[in-house]
Write a protein that holds these residues in place. Structure first.
Motif, PDB file in Angstrom:
ATOM      1  N   MET A   1      23.248  50.454  56.013  1.00 50.75           N
ATOM      2  CA  MET A   1      23.565  50.384  54.590  1.00 50.75           C
ATOM      3  C   MET A   1      23.228  48.990  54.084  1.00 50.75           C
ATOM      4  N   GLY A   2      22.418  48.900  53.013  1.00 51.24           N
ATOM      5  CA  GLY A   2      21.983  47.619  52.502  1.00 51.24           C
ATOM      6  C   GLY A   2      23.073  46.908  51.728  1.00 51.24           C
ATOM      7  N   ALA A   3      22.813  45.626  51.495  1.00 52.98           N
ATOM      8  CA  ALA A   3      23.768  44.823  50.739  1.00 52.98           C
ATOM      9  C   ALA A   3      23.807  45.293  49.284  1.00 52.98           C
ATOM     10  N   MET A   4      24.981  45.166  48.659  1.00 58.41           N
ATOM     11  CA  MET A   4      25.143  45.585  47.274  1.00 58.41           C
ATOM     12  C   MET A   4      24.462  44.597  46.349  1.00 58.41           C
ATOM     13  N   SER A   5      23.931  45.105  45.273  1.00 62.92           N
ATOM     14  CA  SER A   5      23.316  44.242  44.267  1.00 62.92           C
ATOM     15  C   SER A   5      24.408  43.562  43.443  1.00 62.92           C
ATOM     16  N   THR A   6      23.990  42.578  42.666  1.00 63.83           N
ATOM     17  CA  THR A   6      24.956  41.852  41.818  1.00 63.83           C
ATOM     18  C   THR A   6      25.625  42.787  40.826  1.00 63.83           C
ATOM     19  N   LYS A   7      24.875  43.718  40.272  1.00 61.32           N
ATOM     20  CA  LYS A   7      25.435  44.663  39.305  1.00 61.32           C
ATOM     21  C   LYS A   7      26.475  45.572  39.970  1.00 61.32           C
ATOM     22  N   GLU A   8      26.206  46.009  41.193  1.00 57.76           N
ATOM     23  CA  GLU A   8      27.173  46.854  41.911  1.00 57.76           C
ATOM     24  C   GLU A   8      28.445  46.081  42.244  1.00 57.76           C
ATOM     25  N   LYS A   9      28.289  44.837  42.676  1.00 53.96           N
ATOM     26  CA  LYS A   9      29.466  44.013  42.960  1.00 53.96           C
ATOM     27  C   LYS A   9      30.300  43.807  41.713  1.00 53.96           C
ATOM     28  N   LEU A  10      29.631  43.549  40.593  1.00 50.11           N
ATOM     29  CA  LEU A  10      30.346  43.355  39.333  1.00 50.11           C
ATOM     30  C   LEU A  10      31.105  44.616  38.934  1.00 50.11           C
ATOM     31  N   GLY A  11      30.473  45.771  39.169  1.00 50.50           N
ATOM     32  CA  GLY A  11      31.148  47.035  38.861  1.00 50.50           C
ATOM     33  C   GLY A  11      32.393  47.242  39.709  1.00 50.50           C
ATOM     34  N   TRP A  12      32.292  46.927  41.005  1.00 45.36           N
ATOM     35  CA  TRP A  12      33.458  47.057  41.883  1.00 45.36           C
ATOM     36  C   TRP A  12      34.569  46.091  41.475  1.00 45.36           C
ATOM     37  N   TYR A  13      34.190  44.858  41.129  1.00 44.69           N
ATOM     38  CA  TYR A  13      35.186  43.869  40.710  1.00 44.69           C
ATOM     39  C   TYR A  13      35.895  44.300  39.428  1.00 44.69           C
ATOM     40  N   LEU A  14      35.134  44.812  38.483  1.00 47.14           N
ATOM     41  CA  LEU A  14      35.738  45.270  37.233  1.00 47.14           C
ATOM     42  C   LEU A  14      36.661  46.464  37.473  1.00 47.14           C
ATOM     43  N   GLY A  15      36.215  47.386  38.330  1.00 45.83           N
ATOM     44  CA  GLY A  15      37.064  48.538  38.647  1.00 45.83           C
ATOM     45  C   GLY A  15      38.363  48.126  39.314  1.00 45.83           C
ATOM     46  N   ALA A  16      38.259  47.185  40.268  1.00 47.24           N
ATOM     47  CA  ALA A  16      39.471  46.694  40.935  1.00 47.24           C
ATOM     48  C   ALA A  16      40.385  45.973  39.963  1.00 47.24           C
ATOM     49  N   LEU A  17      39.794  45.211  39.046  1.00 51.90           N
ATOM     50  CA  LEU A  17      40.594  44.487  38.056  1.00 51.90           C
ATOM     51  C   LEU A  17      41.340  45.449  37.142  1.00 51.90           C
ATOM     52  N   LEU A  18      40.679  46.524  36.724  1.00 51.34           N
ATOM     53  CA  LEU A  18      41.334  47.514  35.863  1.00 51.34           C
ATOM     54  C   LEU A  18      42.503  48.185  36.583  1.00 51.34           C
ATOM     55  N   ILE A  19      42.322  48.498  37.867  1.00 45.87           N
ATOM     56  CA  ILE A  19      43.390  49.130  38.638  1.00 45.87           C
ATOM     57  C   ILE A  19      44.580  48.190  38.786  1.00 45.87           C
ATOM     58  N   VAL A  20      44.283  46.911  39.067  1.00 46.15           N
ATOM     59  CA  VAL A  20      45.355  45.925  39.213  1.00 46.15           C
ATOM     60  C   VAL A  20      46.117  45.759  37.902  1.00 46.15           C
ATOM     61  N   LEU A  21      45.389  45.664  36.789  1.00 45.18           N
ATOM     62  CA  LEU A  21      46.049  45.519  35.488  1.00 45.18           C
ATOM     63  C   LEU A  21      46.892  46.748  35.164  1.00 45.18           C
ATOM     64  N   TYR A  22      46.362  47.927  35.473  1.00 42.24           N
ATOM     65  CA  TYR A  22      47.099  49.162  35.224  1.00 42.24           C
ATOM     66  C   TYR A  22      48.419  49.194  35.992  1.00 42.24           C
ATOM     67  N   ALA A  23      48.414  48.636  37.207  1.00 37.72           N
ATOM     68  CA  ALA A  23      49.619  48.647  38.034  1.00 37.72           C
ATOM     69  C   ALA A  23      50.575  47.510  37.687  1.00 37.72           C
ATOM     70  N   VAL A  24      50.017  46.363  37.305  1.00 40.04           N
ATOM     71  CA  VAL A  24      50.844  45.167  37.133  1.00 40.04           C
ATOM     72  C   VAL A  24      51.441  45.062  35.728  1.00 40.04           C
ATOM     73  N   LEU A  25      50.724  45.485  34.701  1.00 44.09           N
ATOM     74  CA  LEU A  25      51.178  45.282  33.325  1.00 44.09           C
ATOM     75  C   LEU A  25      52.555  45.905  33.038  1.00 44.09           C
ATOM     76  N   PRO A  26      52.832  47.152  33.457  1.00 47.89           N
ATOM     77  CA  PRO A  26      54.179  47.687  33.209  1.00 47.89           C
ATOM     78  C   PRO A  26      55.282  46.868  33.867  1.00 47.89           C
ATOM     79  N   VAL A  27      55.019  46.409  35.083  1.00 48.27           N
ATOM     80  CA  VAL A  27      56.001  45.586  35.783  1.00 48.27           C
ATOM     81  C   VAL A  27      56.195  44.257  35.062  1.00 48.27           C
ATOM     82  N   ALA A  28      55.083  43.660  34.626  1.00 54.75           N
ATOM     83  CA  ALA A  28      55.166  42.392  33.898  1.00 54.75           C
ATOM     84  C   ALA A  28      55.938  42.569  32.595  1.00 54.75           C
ATOM     85  N   TYR A  29      55.776  43.706  31.940  1.00 54.19           N
ATOM     86  CA  TYR A  29      56.492  43.947  30.680  1.00 54.19           C
ATOM     87  C   TYR A  29      57.995  44.093  30.924  1.00 54.19           C
ATOM     88  N   ILE A  30      58.363  44.740  32.028  1.00 52.34           N
ATOM     89  CA  ILE A  30      59.786  44.855  32.366  1.00 52.34           C
ATOM     90  C   ILE A  30      60.371  43.476  32.653  1.00 52.34           C
TER      91      ILE A  30
END
Length: 280
Positions: free
Chosen positions: A1-30
């Motif tokens: 399996m080849g190395a991921m391109s910059t665009k693919e890495k950026l997509g994974w980072y953005l997806g992970a960031l959205l998941i983290v925000l989705y999980a953390v924001l309700p807790v932060a609001y409480i």
């Protein structure tokens, strides 16, 4: 399996960031609401206009302490005892399932998994009526027994994967050296299965700690009521005031042990689960 391109890495980072925000924001609001005063709760802003700790002082030393502190004590006692019993029983059951060949072994594992996913609400009414008759209603043992119904099946299922991955030649070698079956189990098998036992204990504790249905249905006073059920009984300074700040502060306090356990033992939990999955 080849190395991921910059665009693919950026997509994974953005997806992970959205998941983290989705999980953390309700807790932060409480957490934010727990630092708001009663007059500031109507404020729609994320952060308090003026930070205050009156909600925390209220549940520890104020009007809410009579409800929160006994409930916190009850939760600690019931969850620790239920976890200990579940882990010990599951350890022997998982050893038998992994080590012995007997008819119906697969049925036992399937039944344990079925009970683990069984709707809790269907057990409440029969238990409520039975507990009232036998005197277990609103007692610590009356909560520990139902908690075993939650923690024991998943503990057996999880721990059996670890025991299946243990090299049994070591147990046989210990018996050849003169150890009894019990000594071989205690001094050889249990240490080898320690990561799995530890992981199972944490999972069982989380399940018991977060229970609400049994706590609200099988208790009614501070004699045995756990924290999740006690939060529903919080009252404000008057009949027309919702105790949102106090409930938020209590929710933050009871979440801290779970977060600390997950952070401190994160590597061990992941290593244990991975070990069981690979070798099972």
């Amino acid at each position: 399996m080849g190395a991921m391109s910059t665009k693919e890495k950026l997509g994974w980072y953005l997806g992970a960031l959205l998941i983290v925000l989705y999980a953390v924001l309700p807790v932060a609001y409480i957490v934010s609401m727990s630092f708001k005063s009663e007059s500031d709760l109507a404020n729609k802003k994320f952060f308090p206009t003026q930070w205050t700790t009156e909600n925390y002082s209220g549940i520890f030393a104020g009007s809410g302490s009579d409800l929160f502190l006994p409930a916190l004590r009850n939760s600690v006692i019931t969850c620790l005892i239920a976890t200990l019993i579940a882990v010990v029983l599951a350890m022997f059951a998982a050893y038998a399932i992994a080590r012995l060949n007997f008819p119906g072994k697969r049925v036992v594992l399937t039944s344990a998994l079925a009970v683990a996913v069984f709707p809790v609400i269907t057990m409440v009414t029969p238990l409520f009526n039975l507990w009232r008759r036998v005197g277990l209603y609103d007692t610590i043992p009356g909560l520990i027994i139902p908690y075993l119904a939650l923690t024991l099946p998943i503990s057996i299922w999880t721990m059996s994967a670890f025991f299946r991955g243990i090299p049994w030649d070591m147990e046989q070698a210990a018996q050849v050296d003169g150890a009894t079956s019990w000594q071989a189990f205690r001094k050889v098998i249990v240490p080898l299965a320690a990561p799995g036992v530890f992981t199972t204990a944490i999972i069982a504790f989380f399940i018991a700690w977060n229970d609400f249905v049994f706590g609200i249905s099988l208790t009614s006073t501070s004699r045995a009521q756990p924290v999740p059920a006690a939060l529903s009984s919080f009252t404000g300074s008057s009949y027309f005031v919702q105790p949102t700040g106090a409930i938020s502060a209590a929710a933050v306090i009871v979440t801290i042990p779970v977060v600390l356990l997950a952070l401190v033992f994160q590597r061990r939990i992941v290593a244990g689960l991975t070990n069981g999955a690979v070798k099972g």
